[in-house]
Design an enzyme around this catalytic site. Structure first.
Site, PDB file in Angstrom:
ATOM      1  N   SER A 138       0.838  -1.197   0.000  1.00 42.99           N
ATOM      2  CA  SER A 138       0.000   0.000   0.000  1.00 42.99           C
ATOM      3  C   SER A 138       0.879   1.256   0.000  1.00 42.99           C
ATOM      4  O   SER A 138       1.631   1.462  -0.943  1.00 42.99           O
ATOM      5  CB  SER A 138      -0.972  -0.062   1.186  1.00 42.99           C
ATOM      6  OG  SER A 138      -1.993   0.894   1.074  1.00 42.99           O
ATOM      7  N   ASP A 159     -10.210  -4.272  -5.430  1.00 44.92           N
ATOM      8  CA  ASP A 159      -9.635  -3.363  -4.445  1.00 44.92           C
ATOM      9  C   ASP A 159     -10.264  -1.972  -4.612  1.00 44.92           C
ATOM     10  O   ASP A 159     -10.099  -1.336  -5.658  1.00 44.92           O
ATOM     11  CB  ASP A 159      -8.123  -3.288  -4.647  1.00 44.92           C
ATOM     12  CG  ASP A 159      -7.399  -2.577  -3.515  1.00 44.92           C
ATOM     13  OD1 ASP A 159      -8.012  -1.714  -2.863  1.00 44.92           O
ATOM     14  OD2 ASP A 159      -6.212  -2.883  -3.299  1.00 44.92           O
ATOM     15  N   HIS A 162      -8.321  -4.966  -0.820  1.00 47.25           N
ATOM     16  CA  HIS A 162      -7.029  -4.399  -0.431  1.00 47.25           C
ATOM     17  C   HIS A 162      -6.276  -5.279   0.561  1.00 47.25           C
ATOM     18  O   HIS A 162      -5.140  -4.977   0.920  1.00 47.25           O
ATOM     19  CB  HIS A 162      -7.258  -3.008   0.169  1.00 47.25           C
ATOM     20  CG  HIS A 162      -6.037  -2.128   0.133  1.00 47.25           C
ATOM     21  ND1 HIS A 162      -5.388  -1.782  -1.041  1.00 47.25           N
ATOM     22  CD2 HIS A 162      -5.333  -1.527   1.138  1.00 47.25           C
ATOM     23  CE1 HIS A 162      -4.355  -1.001  -0.766  1.00 47.25           C
ATOM     24  NE2 HIS A 162      -4.301  -0.835   0.548  1.00 47.25           N
TER      25      HIS A 162
END
Length: 203
Positions: free
Chosen positions: A105, A155, A186
């Protein structure tokens, strides 16, 4: 800790010539987030995990953002230069047998940004659920880099088309890039971790 470095955790490798694995946490994580996982994904590697130096409502990050998917580009440039310097300083007299970046991320985003600017810092990189909402400049130095991008097809934070564009960018620069999808969002899934382990093992 001075302004030009990071607080970080480190675990020595099995040998002096062991690969070094840099571990970059996601928003709200810290230097501990992937330390144990790193040992499973690349056994014997030296592990270095820098902690983000930006707080967003108490959640640690590597650079500021203006909103979801909107980055503070000036702060991203600051953070990229700082992280590239940190990675270089960790090498010592000479670069290890292999320098590997692993980021999730926000950690994947700072890793990608370092690759855009200074691709010589890493031989191998794993980007888990990255989001790069801009078009990077051409970077011929990426020809020597081996990359794995992992992502969820559903996501909500990192849309699939954006992930595909990033993979296409790396491929266009001549990088050896692979893309692994799972059907979720995610979150990091077990099949994703297995694909990363195999990738880092050279399979």
């Amino acid at each position: 800790m001075s302004a030009d470095t990071y607080f970080y955790l480190e675990r020595e490798g099995a040998e002096a010539s062991s690969p070094v694995l840099f571990l970059f946490h996601g928003t709200g994580g810290d230097a501990h987030q992937f330390m144990d996982l790193g040992a499973e994904l690349k056994p014997g590697a030296r592990r270095v995990a820098p902690r983000g130096d930006v707080s967003e409502g108490g959640a640690l990050r590597y650079f500021k953002r203006l909103a979801e998917g909107r980055y503070d580009m000036a702060d991203l440039a600051r953070a990229t230069a700082k992280m590239a310097g940190f990675v270089r300083d960790q090498f010592g007299v000479e670069k290890p047998s292999e320098a590997i970046g692993f980021g999730y991320s926000n950690g994947a985003n700072i890793l990608a940004s370092v690759l855009f600017e200074t691709p010589d810092r890493f031989d191998t990189a794993v980007l888990l659920h990255p989001l790069i909402p801009f078009t990077p400049k051409p970077q011929p130095g990426l020809k020597r880099v081996k990359l794995l991008i992992t992502a969820g097809k559903n996501d909500p934070i990192c849309p699939a088309p954006a992930t595909q564009r990033l993979a296409d960018y790396f491929a266009a620069q001549g990088a050896d890039v692979r893309l692994f999808w799972h059907k979720g969002g995610h979150e990091i899934r077990q099949e994703e971790l297995l694909a990363i382990r195999d990738f880092l093992a050279g399979q």
